[in-house]
Enzyme design. Structure first.
Site, PDB file in Angstrom:
ATOM      1  CE  LYS A 134       6.719  11.500  37.899  1.00  0.00           C
ATOM      2  NZ  LYS A 134       7.710  11.907  38.979  1.00  0.00           N
ATOM      3  CD  GLU A 187       6.884   8.560  45.680  1.00  0.00           C
ATOM      4  OE1 GLU A 187       7.488   7.507  45.693  1.00  0.00           O
ATOM      5  OE2 GLU A 187       7.402   9.262  44.557  1.00  0.00           O
ATOM      6  CB  SER A 193       7.081  16.167  32.008  1.00  0.00           C
ATOM      7  OG  SER A 193       5.863  17.119  32.695  1.00  0.00           O
TER       8      SER A 193
END
Lengths: 588, 257
Positions: A279, A301, A568
C-alpha cells in the site's frame, strides 16, 4: 488521447463538430476536394466553438502566406503535409507564432527514425494524404514523442488506433459519406475516442456525482502533468528508496520449491516495505501528488487498516492533515490498526452506515470528499473508483513488476511461467501484472476470496460470481442481486472483503489475458500456516490466497520454470484472527 | 406540452421527494396522494439503492429500511401504474445507475413509459456518462434530468445546453440533508443556465423551511425537498399522512407569497 477531425469545408461541418467537440479540426489550404480559401476558413473559424483548436493544412506552401493566415488567427496550429524539411520549419518558426505539426508519410519505418528529432512541435504519421489508407502501425510501437496518428482511421479500426496510445487521432475520410462529413460518424467516433480515455475496454468510466466532476477532471490533468515531471518522479523515487525501503526483495523460496517439487517459487516481498505492505507504493505517490496540487488534507477508506495506516504514515511524513474512514465492524476487528493510525496523527471515523464494512467506508469517504474538494484529496487505496484512480494506483503499484521483471531476468535469465497475486480491488495484482502484460507467454493469475465457498453466499469473488455493474464510479464486475443492489460479501481477509474488482482486471479477464481463480478461507489459512513453517515468513492472510494457489499449481509445472508470488503484506495483523479461526482465543 | 413542462408553467414548482417503500410500498402510495392534494407540482420517487453515495444519513436510512421491507423495482413500477390512474402531475424517478443498468436499459425505460414516469434523475451518471442511457430514454420519451453543482463552473453551459425536463441545481457541496444556511451563489448559477436554455431550474439539497423555499423560489423555477419529508416519515411512520400534507402545503404556500 485527443481527436482531430480534418478537412472541414462546409458551414454545416462546423455545426457537427461544435456538437461533437473534438479537440482539433483541420482546414485544408492545399489543393484537394476539401480545400478552403482563406476567407472561407475565416468564416468557419468564427463559427467554431472556441474550445476547439483549428489546424491549417499546407503542402509546400509559401512561408509568408502561412504567416499571413496565422496572423489573422484563423488557425491555432500549422500542419505541414508536403516535402518541407527542418530548415523550412525553422524558417517558418521565425515568421509564425503558432505551433507546427509536421506530417510524415510512413513507408517502411525509416522515416519515423529520421524525423525523431525534428524541430516541429509535434509529428504526425500518415499513410498518404487523405486517401483513407493505413500504414503498418506496429512501426510506431516504441516511438516516444507525442504524435498524431492519421491515415485510414474509421469506425472499424479506431479501437486499434486507440491502443497505440498516440497523442491525437486524426480522422478525415473515415467520418465521411460520399466525400462529405457525416454528422453521426463524427459524433460516434469522437465519443469513442473520448470514452476510451477513461476506460479499459468497456470497463471503468467516471460514474460519480456532478459535485466531484470538476475535481476529478483536475486530478486527471494534474496527474498527466506530474507523472512526466522529472522533479516529481525523482522525489517519489527517493521516498520509495529511502523511506519505503525499495526495491523489495525477490526471494527464492527454496524450501517451498523443494517441498512442492515443481517450478521454482519466488516471493516478491512487498511485506518488507515500510508499514508492511504494498500500500505504501501508492500512498507515497498520491500524497505527494496531493501536496503538489496544493491540497492540505487527505482522506482515505480502509478495510483491514493497511491502506489507512499507510496513508496516515505518508500524511505524517509529508505534513498533511489526515482522516480515515473505516467500517465500524472493521474498527472492532482491527483495533490495533485503529490505534496505529491515531499514533500517526490521523483521525479515524468509524462508519456506521450500510453494512459498516469496506464498501461503506468507500461510500463515506466519497461523501466526505464531495463536501470538501478544495483542500482535500481522496487517496483511493486500490485500482478502482472513477477514472483516473484505476490508472494512477496501477502506475504507482507497477513498480512491483518493474522490479520483479529485472530481478527474475537476473536470477533465471528468462521470464517466469506465471505471476500470481491475490485480488480484492486488485492493486497489488495490477502492480504485479502490469509489466508482464505485454509478455504474452507469462501467465497472469489473480486469486479472489471464495470465503466459505462459492456455493454459499459468504464469499467476495466478483469475477467468479459477480455480474457487470456500475458502482463506486466504475463499470466492472460486482457481487449484486438481480435488482442491482450491491451484495454483502465475506472473506476471512478484510483486505479482500470488497464486492467489486478494478476495471482493468475486468478487462484482462474478458480478453483472456489474465486468469482469475478463487481460494477459500480454509485454503488460505492453511497456506498462511504452511508458509510460516516452510519459509519462516508470516504473510498477510490476503497474500496467503496467492500462496494457496501456487501450492496447487507448482507441482504440475516443470522445474525449469519459475513462478513469482506477490507477497503483498505481512501477517502480524492477522495472527489473532487465525488463532480464532483455529479455535484458540489469544489475548495481548 | 409534456407533464414536466406544465408543472413549471406560470408557477413555481414545489417538488417533494419520497423513498419508495419507506416504511412500506402501500404507504408510499398514500403519501403520494397526500402530497398531490397538498399542492405538489411534481413528485420525485426514489428507487432505493444499497449504497446511495450522494445521500445524507436520513435518505440513506430510508433506502436501507425500504430494501429491508422487500421493496424492488418491479413493485415500484406496480406502484407507479396504480397512482398514475388518478395522479396527473409529473412523476420523476430518482435513483442510482446500477439498478437501472441491471434491469436493462431498454426494459427499464419501456416500463417507465408504460407506467407513466416522466423523467429520471441519476446522480452518479454525470454529463460524460449520459450516453449510457440517452438512446433508451429518448426512445421511450423519458426526460433525463441533469444536475448542476456549486463546483460545475465551466461545465454549466455544456450541461444546460443538453438539458431536458428541468435542471436540478444542487444548492451546496456534500450530500442531501437539511442545512441551516446555503452560501452558494445560486443566482449566478441559474443566470448562466438561463443564458443557454429555457429549461426550468429547481434547487435542491438542504432546503427544509418555508422561508428557505420562499427564498429559493425567487431565484429559481422550483424547489426540491427530500430529507425533511423523510424525517417526518421517520418520526410518524405509517401515521405520517396528515403531517406530510401539512408540511407540503406550508412549503407550497410559502412559494406563492
Amino acid at each position: 488521447m485527443k481527436i482531430k477531425i480534418c478537412g472541414l469545408f462546409r458551414e454545416e461541418d462546423i455545426d457537427f463538430v461544435n456538437e461533437a467537440k473534438p479537440d482539433f479540426v483541420g482546414f485544408v489550404f492545399a489543393e484537394s476536394h476539401r480545400q478552403v480559401s482563406k476567407e472561407t476558413a475565416k468564416k468557419l473559424k468564427n463559427k467554431l466553438d472556441k474550445n476547439i483548436l483549428s489546424v491549417g493544412v499546407f503542402v509546400n506552401e509559401n512561408i509568408n502566406k502561412i504567416a499571413e493566415i496565422c496572423d489573422e488567427n484563423i488557425i491555432d496550429f500549422v500542419q505541414l503535409h508536403g516535402d518541407e524539411d527542418d530548415k523550412y520549419i525553422s524558417d517558418l518558426k521565425k515568421v509564425c507564432n503558432k505551433k507546427i505539426i509536421k506530417a510524415v508519410k510512413v513507408k517502411n519505418g525509416e522515416e519515423i527514425v529520421r524525423w525523431r528529432n525534428s524541430q516541429a512541435d509535434l509529428l504526425m504519421f500518415d499513410a498518404g494524404m487523405g486517401e483513407g489508407k493505413t500504414f503498418d502501425w506496429s512501426l510506431l510501437k516504441s516511438f516516444i514523442r507525442p504524435y498524431f496518428l492519421a491515415g485510414g482511421i474509421n469506425g472499424n479500426n479506431v479501437e486499434q488506433a486507440i491502443k497505440l496510445n498516440p497523442y491525437c487521432i486524426d480522422i478525415s475520410s473515415g467520418v465521411e459519406t460520399n466525400k462529405v462529413k457525416d454528422k453521426n460518424k463524427i459524433l460516434n467516433i469522437v465519443r469513442r475516442v473520448k470514452m476510451s480515455n477513461t476506460r479499459f475496454g468497456i470497463y471503468g468510466g467516471q460514474y460519480i456525482p456532478e459535485t466531484l466532476m470538476n475535481e476529478i477532471k483536475n486530478l486527471e490533468k494534474q496527474y498527466e502533468y506530474y507523472k512526466n515531471n522529472p522533479e516529481f518522479t525523482d522525489e517519489l523515487n527517493t521516498l520509495l528508496k529511502n523511506y519505503a525501503g525499495r526495491p523489495s526483495l525477490l526471494y527464492y523460496a527454496e524450501n517451498m520449491t523443494k517441498d512442492l517439487g515443481g517450478a521454482k517459487i519466488y516471493l516478491k516481498r512487498e511485506d518488507l516495505n515500510h508499514t508492511g505492505s504494498h500500500k505504501i507504493n501508492n500512498v507515497l505517490g498520491q500524497v505527494l501528488l496531493a501536496k503538489k496540487m496544493g491540497k492540505t488534507r487527505v482522506i482515505a477508506e480502509t478495510g483491514a487498516g493497511q491502506h489507512g495506516v499507510a496513508t496516515a504514515t505518508a500524511a505524517a511524513l509529508l505534513g498533511m492533515e489526515c482522516e480515515i474512514f473505516m467500517g465500524e465492524e472493521d474498527t472492532k476487528r482491527q483495533a490495533l490498526n485503529v490505534y496505529r493510525m491515531k499514533l500517526l496523527g490521523a483521525k479515524v471515523n468509524a462508519v456506521t452506515s450500510g453494512t459498516k464494512v469496506l464498501k461503506d467506508a468507500v461510500n463515506e469517504a466519497m461523501r466526505e470528499w464531495s463536501k470538501r474538494v478544495n483542500d482535500t484529496h481522496y487517496v483511493l487505496g486500490s485500482v478502482m473508483g472513477p477514472h483516473p484512480f484505476p490508472t494512477i494506483v496501477r502506475d504507482f503499484q507497477s513498480v512491483i513488476s518493474k522490479e520483479a521483471k529485472q530481478q527474475i531476468l537476473e536470477y533465471e535469465k528468462k521470464l517466469p511461467y506465471a505471476v500470481v497475486a491475490c485480488v480484492g480491488g486488485g492493486s497489488n495484482a495490477m502492480g504485479m501484472f502490469y509489466n508482464f502484460i505485454e509478455e504474452k507467454n507469462v501467465k497472469l493469475i489473480g486469486c479472489e476470496a471464495a470465503g466459505k465457498g462459492l456455493n454459499t453466499d459468504k464469499h467476495a469473488a466478483s469475477i467468479a460470481k459477480g455480474e457487470i455493474g456500475i458502482f463506486h464510479g466504475m463499470k466492472s464486475y460486482f457481487c449484486q442481486d438481480k435488482y442491482g443492489q450491491i451484495a454483502e460479501v465475506y472473506s476471512i481477509s478484510a483486505g479482500l472483503d470488497y464486492p467489486g474488482i478494478g476495471p482493468e482486471h475486468a478487462y484482462l479477464h474478458d480478453t483472456g489475458r489474465a486468469e482469475y481463480i478463487s481460494i477459500t478461507d480454509e485454503e488460505a489459512v492453511s497456506a498462511f500456516e504452511y508458509l510460516a513453517r516452510t519459509e519462516g515468513i508470516i504473510c498477510a492472510i490476503e497474500s496467503a490466497h496467492a500462496v494457496a494457489h501456487v501450492r496447487k499449481i507448482a507441482p504440475k509445472i516443470d522445474k525449469s520454470e519459475s513462478i513469482i508470488v506477490c507477497l503483498s503484506g505481512r501477517g502480524d495483523k492477522d495472527v489473532a484472527a487465525i488463532a480464532r479461526y483455529r479455535g484458540e482465543e489469544i489475548y495481548e | 406540452m409534456n407533464r414536466i413542462e406544465s408543472a413549471f408553467k406560470n408557477k413555481k414548482a414545489f417538488i417533494p421527494f419520497i423513498t419508495a417503500g419507506y416504511p412500506n410500498i402501500n404507504k408510499t402510495e398514500d403519501f403520494i396522494y397526500k402530497m398531490v392534494s397538498a399542492g405538489a407540482d411534481l413528485i420525485e420517487i426514489g428507487i432505493p439503492f444499497s449504497d446511495p453515495v450522494a445521500e445524507g444519513p436520513v435518505i440513506q436510512e430510508s433506502s436501507q429500511k425500504a430494501l429491508a421491507a422487500g421493496t424492488n423495482l418491479d413493485k415500484i413500477f406496480d406502484l407507479v401504474k396504480k397512482v398514475r390512474k388518478t395522479v396527473n402531475i409529473p412523476l420523476v424517478f430518482m435513483t442510482y445507475v446500477n439498478p437501472v443498468f441491471r434491469y436493462g436499459y431498454d426494459n427499464f425505460f419501456k416500463q417507465c413509459s408504460v407506467t407513466g414516469i416522466d423523467g429520471i434523475i441519476i446522480p452518479d451518471l454525470p454529463f460524460e456518462e449520459k450516453n449510457e442511457i440517452s438512446e433508451y430514454a429518448k426512445k421511450y420519451g423519458i426526460k433525463i434530468v441533469s444536475l448542476i453543482a456549486p463546483t460545475s463552473q465551466q461545465r454549466i453551459e455544456d450541461i444546460a445546453k443538453e438539458a431536458e425536463g428541468f435542471l436540478y441545481v444542487v444548492s451546496s457541496m456534500g450530500v442531501t440533508g437539511e442545512r441551516n444556511e446555503i452560501k452558494t451563489d445560486l443566482k449566478s448559477i441559474v443566470d448562466s443556465v438561463k443564458k443557454v436554455t429555457s429549461v426550468p431550474t429547481a434547487i435542491g439539497f438542504g432546503i427544509h423551511s418555508p422561508q428557505q423555499a420562499n427564498q429559493m423560489s425567487k431565484i429559481s423555477d422550483g424547489v426540491i425537498v427530500g430529507s425533511a419529508i423523510i424525517k417526518i416519515i421517520k418520526q410518524h411512520g405509517t401515521d405520517a399522512d396528515s403531517y406530510i400534507y401539512d408540511y407540503v402545503k406550508s412549503m407550497k404556500d410559502s412559494m406563492n407569497n
